[in-house]
Write a protein that holds these residues in place. Structure first.
Motif, mmCIF file in Angstrom:
data_model
loop_
_atom_site.group_PDB
_atom_site.id
_atom_site.type_symbol
_atom_site.label_atom_id
_atom_site.label_comp_id
_atom_site.label_asym_id
_atom_site.label_seq_id
_atom_site.Cartn_x
_atom_site.Cartn_y
_atom_site.Cartn_z
ATOM 1 N N ARG A 111 0.853 -1.206 0.000
ATOM 2 C CA ARG A 111 0.000 0.000 0.000
ATOM 3 C C ARG A 111 0.880 1.245 0.000
ATOM 4 N NH1 ARG A 111 -3.232 1.510 5.056
ATOM 5 N NH2 ARG A 111 -2.699 -0.625 5.448
ATOM 6 N N ILE A 112 1.946 1.239 0.793
ATOM 7 C CA ILE A 112 2.855 2.396 0.831
ATOM 8 C C ILE A 112 3.492 2.594 -0.539
ATOM 9 C CG2 ILE A 112 5.057 3.208 1.773
ATOM 10 C CD1 ILE A 112 4.164 1.929 4.460
ATOM 11 N N ASP B 60 0.856 3.934 -2.863
ATOM 12 C CA ASP B 60 0.623 5.348 -2.574
ATOM 13 C C ASP B 60 1.762 6.200 -3.112
ATOM 14 O OD1 ASP B 60 -1.737 4.693 -1.336
ATOM 15 O OD2 ASP B 60 -0.972 4.929 0.711
ATOM 16 N N SER C 21 1.500 6.268 -6.897
ATOM 17 C CA SER C 21 0.423 7.136 -7.364
ATOM 18 C C SER C 21 0.746 8.592 -7.076
ATOM 19 C CB SER C 21 -0.939 6.745 -6.794
ATOM 20 O OG SER C 21 -0.918 6.370 -5.485
ATOM 21 N N GLU C 22 1.468 8.855 -5.990
ATOM 22 C CA GLU C 22 1.902 10.221 -5.706
ATOM 23 C C GLU C 22 2.888 10.672 -6.782
ATOM 24 O OE1 GLU C 22 2.346 13.894 -3.920
ATOM 25 O OE2 GLU C 22 0.857 12.369 -3.505
#
Length: 129
Positions: free
Chosen positions: A71-72, A75, A78-79
């Motif tokens: 997930r990190i 994220d 996607s960032e």
């Protein structure tokens, strides 16, 4: 009725026992030994179960940490993708602004040429041509 038996106990003492009491005592000893063996078997099963549960808990924790890491990473990616998209949009905006400045400059030069031409037309009309 049976006659009492004379025996020597574990402590070396002479004991007079009724045969029924001796039989019940022997039976009780066997039942106690059976109970002890069942308790030991139960403890073994429980130890095995505990070991399995510990393995499952460790595996679950490892899977949870992997999921958190994914997930990190997602994220972060996607960032990064959002930042790249933002930079691309800014680049497009800057290109359009430059294009708009060019058009504004071209428009100003056209207006200047139009004023000059209108002035020339007025001059020529004033001369009567």
């Amino acid at each position: 009725m049976e006659l009492p038996e004379v025996t020597i106990d574990d402590e070396g003492q002479l004991r007079i026992l009724n045969p029924d009491v001796r039989k019940r005592s022997a039976s009780l000893v066997e039942e106690c030994q059976l109970l002890v063996s069942k308790v030991k078997e139960f403890q073994s099963v429980m130890a095995s179960l505990q070991s399995g549960m510990d393995r499952l808990a460790k595996d679950t924790e490892r899977q949870k940490l992997k999921a958190i890491g994914r997930r990190i990473k997602l994220d972060a990616s996607s960032e990064a993708a959002r930042r790249e998209e933002e930079e691309a949009m800014l680049a497009k905006i800057q290109a359009k602004e430059r294009e708009m400045e060019e058009f504004a400059s071209y428009m100003a030069s056209l207006k200047s040429a139009q004023r000059e031409q209108l002035a020339e037309i007025e001059k020529l009309r004033g001369r009567g041509i």
